[in-house]
Design a protein around this motif. Structure first.
Motif, PDB file in Angstrom:
ATOM      1  N   VAL A 299      26.351 -18.524  13.283  1.00 18.83           N
ATOM      2  CA  VAL A 299      24.962 -18.125  13.093  1.00 18.83           C
ATOM      3  C   VAL A 299      24.066 -18.579  14.235  1.00 18.83           C
ATOM      4  O   VAL A 299      23.213 -17.842  14.705  1.00 18.83           O
ATOM      5  CB  VAL A 299      24.420 -18.731  11.775  1.00 18.83           C
ATOM      6  N   GLY A 300      24.246 -19.810  14.669  1.00 15.42           N
ATOM      7  CA  GLY A 300      23.237 -20.514  15.455  1.00 15.42           C
ATOM      8  C   GLY A 300      23.173 -20.159  16.920  1.00 15.42           C
ATOM      9  O   GLY A 300      23.518 -19.044  17.340  1.00 15.42           O
ATOM     10  N   ALA A 301      22.708 -21.143  17.689  1.00 16.70           N
ATOM     11  CA  ALA A 301      22.375 -20.930  19.096  1.00 16.70           C
ATOM     12  C   ALA A 301      23.604 -20.813  19.985  1.00 16.70           C
ATOM     13  O   ALA A 301      23.476 -20.720  21.207  1.00 16.70           O
ATOM     14  CB  ALA A 301      21.475 -22.068  19.587  1.00 16.70           C
ATOM     15  N   GLN A 302      24.817 -20.796  19.398  1.00 16.71           N
ATOM     16  CA  GLN A 302      25.998 -20.454  20.184  1.00 16.71           C
ATOM     17  C   GLN A 302      26.630 -19.160  19.652  1.00 16.71           C
ATOM     18  O   GLN A 302      27.710 -18.791  20.077  1.00 16.71           O
ATOM     19  CB  GLN A 302      27.014 -21.598  20.225  1.00 16.71           C
TER      20      GLN A 302
ATOM     21  N   ILE B 146      32.008 -23.749   6.188  1.00 19.20           N
ATOM     22  CA  ILE B 146      30.601 -24.053   6.482  1.00 19.20           C
ATOM     23  C   ILE B 146      30.411 -24.339   7.973  1.00 19.20           C
ATOM     24  O   ILE B 146      29.456 -23.876   8.592  1.00 19.20           O
ATOM     25  CB  ILE B 146      30.115 -25.237   5.612  1.00 19.20           C
ATOM     26  N   ARG B 147      31.339 -25.089   8.533  1.00 20.22           N
ATOM     27  CA  ARG B 147      31.205 -25.435   9.952  1.00 20.22           C
ATOM     28  C   ARG B 147      31.318 -24.180  10.835  1.00 20.22           C
ATOM     29  O   ARG B 147      30.513 -23.973  11.744  1.00 20.22           O
ATOM     30  CB  ARG B 147      32.277 -26.456  10.335  1.00 20.22           C
TER      31      ARG B 147
ATOM     32  N   GLN C 237      18.918 -17.769   4.785  1.00 18.67           N
ATOM     33  CA  GLN C 237      19.887 -18.581   5.538  1.00 18.67           C
ATOM     34  C   GLN C 237      20.313 -19.806   4.706  1.00 18.67           C
ATOM     35  O   GLN C 237      21.507 -20.094   4.574  1.00 18.67           O
ATOM     36  CB  GLN C 237      19.340 -19.032   6.906  1.00 18.67           C
TER      37      GLN C 237
ATOM     38  N   GLN D  85      20.873 -12.608  19.960  1.00 21.13           N
ATOM     39  CA  GLN D  85      19.572 -11.973  19.736  1.00 21.13           C
ATOM     40  C   GLN D  85      18.556 -12.458  20.780  1.00 21.13           C
ATOM     41  O   GLN D  85      17.730 -11.668  21.263  1.00 21.13           O
ATOM     42  CB  GLN D  85      19.076 -12.268  18.311  1.00 21.13           C
ATOM     43  N   ALA D  86      18.625 -13.732  21.151  1.00 17.22           N
ATOM     44  CA  ALA D  86      17.707 -14.262  22.169  1.00 17.22           C
ATOM     45  C   ALA D  86      17.968 -13.574  23.514  1.00 17.22           C
ATOM     46  O   ALA D  86      17.019 -13.221  24.233  1.00 17.22           O
ATOM     47  CB  ALA D  86      17.864 -15.777  22.294  1.00 17.22           C
TER      48      ALA D  86
ATOM     49  N   ALA E 105      28.130 -22.103  10.424  1.00 16.45           N
ATOM     50  CA  ALA E 105      26.971 -22.643  11.156  1.00 16.45           C
ATOM     51  C   ALA E 105      27.070 -22.277  12.638  1.00 16.45           C
ATOM     52  O   ALA E 105      26.060 -21.926  13.272  1.00 16.45           O
ATOM     53  CB  ALA E 105      26.889 -24.156  10.971  1.00 16.45           C
ATOM     54  N   ARG E 106      28.277 -22.352  13.188  1.00 14.75           N
ATOM     55  CA  ARG E 106      28.440 -22.028  14.605  1.00 14.75           C
ATOM     56  C   ARG E 106      28.296 -20.534  14.870  1.00 14.75           C
ATOM     57  O   ARG E 106      27.798 -20.132  15.920  1.00 14.75           O
ATOM     58  CB  ARG E 106      29.803 -22.516  15.086  1.00 14.75           C
TER      59      ARG E 106
ATOM     60  N   ILE F  39      16.446 -10.053  23.334  1.00 17.99           N
ATOM     61  CA  ILE F  39      14.984 -10.071  23.492  1.00 17.99           C
ATOM     62  C   ILE F  39      14.626 -10.304  24.967  1.00 17.99           C
ATOM     63  O   ILE F  39      13.737  -9.634  25.521  1.00 17.99           O
ATOM     64  CB  ILE F  39      14.371 -11.182  22.601  1.00 17.99           C
TER      65      ILE F  39
ATOM     66  N   VAL G 294      22.252 -15.983  16.832  1.00 18.83           N
ATOM     67  CA  VAL G 294      20.877 -16.195  17.310  1.00 18.83           C
ATOM     68  C   VAL G 294      20.846 -16.208  18.839  1.00 18.83           C
ATOM     69  O   VAL G 294      19.913 -15.686  19.463  1.00 18.83           O
ATOM     70  CB  VAL G 294      20.283 -17.503  16.724  1.00 18.83           C
ATOM     71  N   TRP G 295      21.883 -16.761  19.444  1.00 20.91           N
ATOM     72  CA  TRP G 295      22.005 -16.754  20.909  1.00 20.91           C
ATOM     73  C   TRP G 295      22.011 -15.308  21.427  1.00 20.91           C
ATOM     74  O   TRP G 295      21.302 -14.968  22.379  1.00 20.91           O
ATOM     75  CB  TRP G 295      23.281 -17.507  21.317  1.00 20.91           C
TER      76      TRP G 295
END
Lengths: 287, 287
Positions: free
Chosen positions: A142-145, A135-136, A113, A151-152, A139-140, A155, A148-149
Motif C-alpha cells: 500500500v505505502g510509499a514503496q 499484514i506486513r 485503509q 500514484q505520487a 502494508a508494503r 501526479i 502510494v509511491w
C-alpha cells in the motif's frame, strides 16, 4: 470468466457490508459503504483463487479479499479528489467527494485503509504467523514503496516537462496498480508460508496487462460501459502505453504479457485454469 | 516533565527516520519525513512509559512509539488540508500542503498510515500474539470507530445549525484526540496481555484534560509558543470546552480530570510517577 468474477461479488460485498455495519452510523459510514460497493472485484477474485491453490478455505480468504477491496476503494476515493485526478464519475456513479464532500472523501478513504488492516487481524484469517505475514506484505504493497509511491509518480508526471518513457511508466504502474494486484495474487502462498514466486511473476505480468487494457479502454471505450470518464489521458497529453506503443502495439504487448502470466502458472498445472482464464479476460474486457 | 518528554525525542525521531529512509527517495518521502518531524512526542512517551510499567523493553516499545507518532503525523497532515481545517502553520512551520502540494499531502498522510501499521509488524515488537493485539487495537483506534470518526463529527459540527453541547463535544474528542492517546497509554498491557483497565481510565481522563488545555491555549496562547494558529475556534463560532465552561470553568475541569487520571494509576503505585507528572504537565503546558 465474467461469470466467475460475478460469483465472488455477493460474498465479498457481504463481508464488506458486515464490517462496515459494525461502525458507528453517520455520513462517514455511509460514504465508506458507497465507496466500497460495486466494481469488478478482480482483486478479491485473485485472493480467493490464490488461497484455493494453497488449500486455504474460503472462510479464511474472504476477509483478506474484503481487505484488498476496501483498500482498493480507499485508493480510488483519494485518487478521484480534485487535488489528484479530479474525477466526477466512478463505477457509473458520482465520485465520493461529489456525492458527499471533499472532507468526507478524505476521511472515508483514511478509514477504509484502517478497516482493511483490521480485517486482516481477524482470527478467521489463519494463525498469528499467517496474519502477520499478510499484514506486513499488505502494508508494503500500500505505502510509499508500493501503491502510494506509484500514484505520487503519476501526479508528478502530470506537471513534468517531458512525458514519461516506457521503462518509467512500467515502473510507475508496477506500483500504482501492480502492488495491490501482486499482494492479492500472492495472498495464498503468503498465508500458507509457501513460495510466492510463481504467483508473483503471474501478478507482475497480469498487472501490467491490466493497465495496458485500461489505457486502451481510455481511447476506445465509452463511459456507459466503463462507468468512468474516458479520453482524459490523451486530452491531458499524458504518456500512456497507447501513446508510447500505438493502439496495435499496446494490444500486442497486452497479449504478450497475458501469455507470460499464463506461463508463470505452470507449476500449478491444471489447478490454475481460472487464473489462466483471468489473464485472457483482463485484456479482452470492455469495462 | 518537559525534560522527560525531551528525552524521548531523539530515539523516536531516529526510529521514524530509519523507517522512512528505507523508502524510495522523492518528494513523497521528503514530505513524510517533514510531517513526522517535531512535535511534543507526548504519545510516544505514553507508549514507552506504559511499556516500562509492564516490563517490556524499550527496544520493543520504540517501534510502537514510532508507529503512534507516524499515525499522529498523518492525522495532522490530513486535518490541516484546505477541505478540512485549512491550517497553514503547524509546529511553527508551513503545513505539508503549503510546503509541497495538496496531492502530496494527501499521499504522504496515506503512506504514513501504512508505515505505522508496518512498524507494528516488526519482530522487535514482541511475539506474534502481542503484535496482532497491538495492530488490531491500533486499527480500531484510528478508523471510523475512533480518531477518524471524531474528526468527521468535528467537520460536521462546523456546518451544523447549533453548536455542540458538553456531552457531544466530550464524545467527539474521545474519538478525535482520545482514541490514539488511549491506544498509546494501553500499549504496554496490550503487548503483555495484561489488564488495560487502569491505563484505559488514565488515558480517558488525560486525553480530555489534554483537549481542554488545547482549547484554553487557543484562547490564551500565542502562535510563537504553540507553533500553530490560535483563536480560530472562537472566530469560527465553534463550540469548545472554553466556550461551554468559560475559561475558569475549563481550567477547573482540566484540574479535576488530571486528578482523576492520577487516581487511576493507583494500582501501579510509585512506579507510575512519570505518568502522574504527565497528567499535571498536560494541563500546565504552554505549547
Amino acid at each position: 470468466m465474467q461469470h466467475e468474477l460475478d460469483g465472488v461479488k455477493a460474498p465479498v460485498q457481504a463481508a464488506l457490508e458486515s464490517a462496515i455495519a459494525r461502525l458507528p452510523g453517520g455520513e462517514l459510514r455511509d460514504a465508506m459503504l458507497y465507496a466500497a460497493t460495486g466494481g469488478k472485484r478482480l482483486r478479491a477474485y485473485l485472493v480467493l483463487e490464490s488461497a484455493r491453490l494453497h488449500g486455504i478455505p474460503e472462510s479464511a480468504a474472504l476477509p483478506v479479499a474484503a481487505a484488498v477491496e476496501a483498500l482498493h476503494a480507499y485508493s480510488l476515493v483519494h485518487d478521484d479528489l480534485p487535488a489528484m485526478d479530479d474525477d466526477d464519475l466512478r463505477r457509473g456513479q458520482p465520485t465520493v467527494h461529489v456525492k458527499y464532500s471533499q472532507a468526507t472523501a478524505i476521511l472515508a478513504g483514511d478509514a477504509l485503509q484502517s478497516l482493511a488492516f483490521e480485517l486482516l487481524t481477524g482470527e478467521a484469517v489463519g494463525d498469528a504467523g499467517a496474519r502477520l505475514r499478510l499484514i506486513r506484505a499488505f502494508a508494503r504493497a500500500v505505502g510509499a514503496q508500493g501503491m502510494v509511491w506509484g500514484q505520487a509518480l503519476d501526479i508528478a508526471a502530470e506537471s513534468a516537462a517531458t512525458p514519461l518513457d516506457l521503462p518509467a511508466i512500467t515502473r510507475l504502474q508496477g506500483g500504482k496498480t501492480g502492488a495491490l494486484i501482486r499482494f492479492a495474487a500472492t495472498a495464498g502462498p503468503l498465508a500458507a508460508d509457501a513460495d510466492p514466486g510463481p504467483l508473483d511473476r503471474y501478478a507482475d505480468a497480469l498487472g501490467l496487462a491490466f493497465q495496458i487494457a485500461d489505457d486502451i479502454l481510455d481511447v476506445t471505450g465509452n463511459e456507459a460501459t466503463t462507468g468512468k470518464r474516458v479520453g482524459k489521458d490523451g486530452a491531458a497529453g499524458k504518456a500512456t502505453f497507447v501513446s508510447l506503443l500505438g493502439l496495435d502495439g499496446a494490444r500486442a504487448e497486452a497479449r504478450r504479457l497475458a501469455d507470460l502470466a499464463e506461463a508463470a502458472l505452470d507449476p500449478y498445472g491444471a489447478a490454475a485454469g481460472n487464473l489462466r482464464a483471468l489473464a485472457r479476460f483482463v485484456i479482452e474486457r470492455d469495462t
